[in-house]
Motif scaffolding. Structure first.
Motif, PDB file in Angstrom:
ATOM      1  N   SER A 131       0.839  -1.186   0.000  1.00 16.61           N
ATOM      2  CA  SER A 131       0.000   0.000   0.000  1.00 16.61           C
ATOM      3  C   SER A 131       0.882   1.247   0.000  1.00 16.61           C
ATOM      4  CB  SER A 131      -0.898  -0.004   1.247  1.00 16.61           C
ATOM      5  OG  SER A 131      -1.673   1.163   1.319  1.00 16.61           O
ATOM      6  N   GLU A 132       0.498   2.227  -0.794  1.00 19.19           N
ATOM      7  CA  GLU A 132       1.257   3.472  -0.861  1.00 19.19           C
ATOM      8  C   GLU A 132       1.067   4.261   0.434  1.00 19.19           C
ATOM      9  OE1 GLU A 132       1.511   7.436  -3.723  1.00 19.19           O
ATOM     10  OE2 GLU A 132       0.445   5.642  -4.418  1.00 19.19           O
ATOM     11  N   ASN A 186      -7.926   0.286  -0.224  1.00 18.39           N
ATOM     12  CA  ASN A 186      -7.380   1.294  -1.125  1.00 18.39           C
ATOM     13  C   ASN A 186      -8.324   2.485  -1.197  1.00 18.39           C
ATOM     14  OD1 ASN A 186      -5.231  -0.439  -1.765  1.00 18.39           O
ATOM     15  ND2 ASN A 186      -6.408  -1.399  -3.412  1.00 18.39           N
ATOM     16  N   LEU A 187      -7.877   3.608  -0.652  1.00 17.16           N
ATOM     17  CA  LEU A 187      -8.720   4.799  -0.617  1.00 17.16           C
ATOM     18  C   LEU A 187      -8.307   5.822  -1.668  1.00 17.16           C
ATOM     19  CD1 LEU A 187      -9.090   5.467   3.221  1.00 17.16           C
ATOM     20  CD2 LEU A 187     -10.556   4.092   1.731  1.00 17.16           C
ATOM     21  N   ASN A 188      -7.098   6.364  -1.518  1.00 17.67           N
ATOM     22  CA  ASN A 188      -6.690   7.529  -2.314  1.00 17.67           C
ATOM     23  C   ASN A 188      -5.504   7.268  -3.233  1.00 17.67           C
ATOM     24  OD1 ASN A 188      -8.705   9.080  -0.944  1.00 17.67           O
ATOM     25  ND2 ASN A 188      -7.324   9.242   0.801  1.00 17.67           N
ATOM     26  N   GLN A 189      -5.071   6.031  -3.334  1.00 17.79           N
ATOM     27  CA  GLN A 189      -3.996   5.681  -4.257  1.00 17.79           C
ATOM     28  C   GLN A 189      -4.564   5.620  -5.675  1.00 17.79           C
ATOM     29  OE1 GLN A 189      -1.641   2.374  -2.899  1.00 17.79           O
ATOM     30  NE2 GLN A 189      -0.825   1.912  -4.930  1.00 17.79           N
ATOM     31  N   THR A 190      -3.850   6.196  -6.616  1.00 12.66           N
ATOM     32  CA  THR A 190      -4.364   6.245  -7.986  1.00 12.66           C
ATOM     33  C   THR A 190      -3.592   5.363  -8.957  1.00 12.66           C
ATOM     34  OG1 THR A 190      -3.009   8.202  -8.442  1.00 12.66           O
ATOM     35  CG2 THR A 190      -5.280   8.580  -7.708  1.00 12.66           C
ATOM     36  N   ASN A 191      -2.354   5.026  -8.617  1.00  9.16           N
ATOM     37  CA  ASN A 191      -1.499   4.281  -9.538  1.00  9.16           C
ATOM     38  C   ASN A 191      -1.361   2.835  -9.071  1.00  9.16           C
ATOM     39  OD1 ASN A 191       0.520   3.198 -11.136  1.00  9.16           O
ATOM     40  ND2 ASN A 191       1.769   5.051 -11.133  1.00  9.16           N
ATOM     41  N   PHE A 192      -1.795   1.914  -9.914  1.00  4.76           N
ATOM     42  CA  PHE A 192      -1.684   0.487  -9.611  1.00  4.76           C
ATOM     43  C   PHE A 192      -1.013  -0.251 -10.769  1.00  4.76           C
ATOM     44  CE2 PHE A 192      -5.197   1.955  -6.969  1.00  4.76           C
ATOM     45  CZ  PHE A 192      -4.880   1.402  -5.738  1.00  4.76           C
ATOM     46  N   ASP A 193      -0.005   0.387 -11.366  1.00  2.00           N
ATOM     47  CA  ASP A 193       0.679  -0.223 -12.508  1.00  2.00           C
ATOM     48  C   ASP A 193       1.246  -1.595 -12.175  1.00  2.00           C
ATOM     49  OD1 ASP A 193       0.076   1.922 -14.075  1.00  2.00           O
ATOM     50  OD2 ASP A 193       2.035   2.896 -13.889  1.00  2.00           O
ATOM     51  N   HIS A 194       1.724  -1.763 -10.917  1.00  2.00           N
ATOM     52  CA  HIS A 194       2.308  -3.030 -10.500  1.00  2.00           C
ATOM     53  C   HIS A 194       1.254  -4.009  -9.992  1.00  2.00           C
ATOM     54  CE1 HIS A 194       1.759  -0.668  -6.925  1.00  2.00           C
ATOM     55  NE2 HIS A 194       2.129  -1.657  -6.127  1.00  2.00           N
ATOM     56  N   LEU A 195       0.009  -3.554  -9.878  1.00  2.00           N
ATOM     57  CA  LEU A 195      -1.097  -4.396  -9.402  1.00  2.00           C
ATOM     58  C   LEU A 195      -2.296  -4.183 -10.316  1.00  2.00           C
ATOM     59  CD1 LEU A 195      -0.813  -3.611  -5.577  1.00  2.00           C
ATOM     60  CD2 LEU A 195      -0.198  -5.764  -6.667  1.00  2.00           C
TER      61      LEU A 195
END
Length: 242
Positions: free
Chosen positions: A49-50, A133-142
């Motif tokens: 998680s970021e 996941n609330l406010n993370q926008t980038n999931f390139d690795h997921l």
């Protein structure tokens, strides 16, 4: 409910378990972390998680009587509370991917890790860890993950979400006392890919087609396979392939 806020911790579950050994804590004590450096999922998997973007929280639920609630019923209760929390924020399709992932429009938005400790008086205490996941926008690795902000366009406050989650746990616990069969039915109606032909893989890499029909009251996944036989599976005996 008591709230403990931390900047960074290896695992909120580990922290809360240790703290509960050191002193008496209120029921529904919440540990909320801005960053979790070694988050864990089911069966030793990693929750990534970021930092500062998502909900990483653990909740202490005390003195659960095994005569009133089984560990499987408690898992259902927690999953439904997580669903209720997400549903209140979005009109996306929210489902439960067995055993403990919450899906939004077919992508993972939350994961649950429940760790139970038992007492000689036939009660158990649970530490419920939830990553959302609330406010993370980038999931390139997921590529199979998503967040509430991506779905709704709105940022969400982790503390607000943690408190709402606990309120829903309390609500579901009260409902379970009245009618556990209704909660099981609700859980099964929400199963991800229920009644849909899907590809599964067992522990030695064999792949096969099957259709999820339900989760039974022992927490096992019930699958109708190609030979028209019904099989049940424990945690990690099989996995569904996207």
């Amino acid at each position: 409910m008591s709230l403990i806020k931390l900047n960074a911790i290896d695992s909120t579950n580990n922290y809360l378990k240790q703290l509960s050994k050191e002193k008496e804590l209120d029921n529904y004590t919440i540990v909320l972390a801005n960053e979790q450096t070694n988050g864990r999922g089911q069966m030793g998997t990693v929750w990534s998680s970021e930092a500062g973007k998502n909900l990483t929280v653990s909740v202490l639920v005390k003195d659960l009587d095994v005569n009133d609630i089984t560990i499987y019923e408690f898992n259902v209760l927690i999953a439904l509370a997580a669903v209720e929390t997400v549903v209140s924020c979005t009109d996306a399709t929210i489902q439960i991917k067995w055993p403990n992932d919450i899906m939004a429009d077919g992508k993972k938005i939350a994961g649950i890790l429940i760790e139970n400790s038992y007492k000689s008086n036939l009660t158990f205490t649970a530490v419920v860890g939830i990553g959302m996941n609330l406010n993370q926008t980038n999931f390139d690795h997921l590529p199979q993950a998503n967040s509430l902000v991506n779905i709704t366009g709105v940022e969400w406050d982790p503390e607000f979400m943690a408190r709402m989650l606990v309120e829903n746990i309390e609500k579901m616990r009260a409902e379970l006392k009245d009618n556990s069969s209704e909660l099981w039915e609700r859980y099964n109606q929400l199963l991800f890919k229920r009644d849909v032909p899907s590809v599964f893989e067992d522990t030695i890499g064999n792949r096969f087609m099957g259709i999820i029909t339900s989760v039974n009251e022992q927490g096992q996944l019930v699958v109708l396979e190609e030979n028209d036989s019904i099989y049940t599976y424990e945690l990690k005996q099989i996995k569904m392939l996207f």
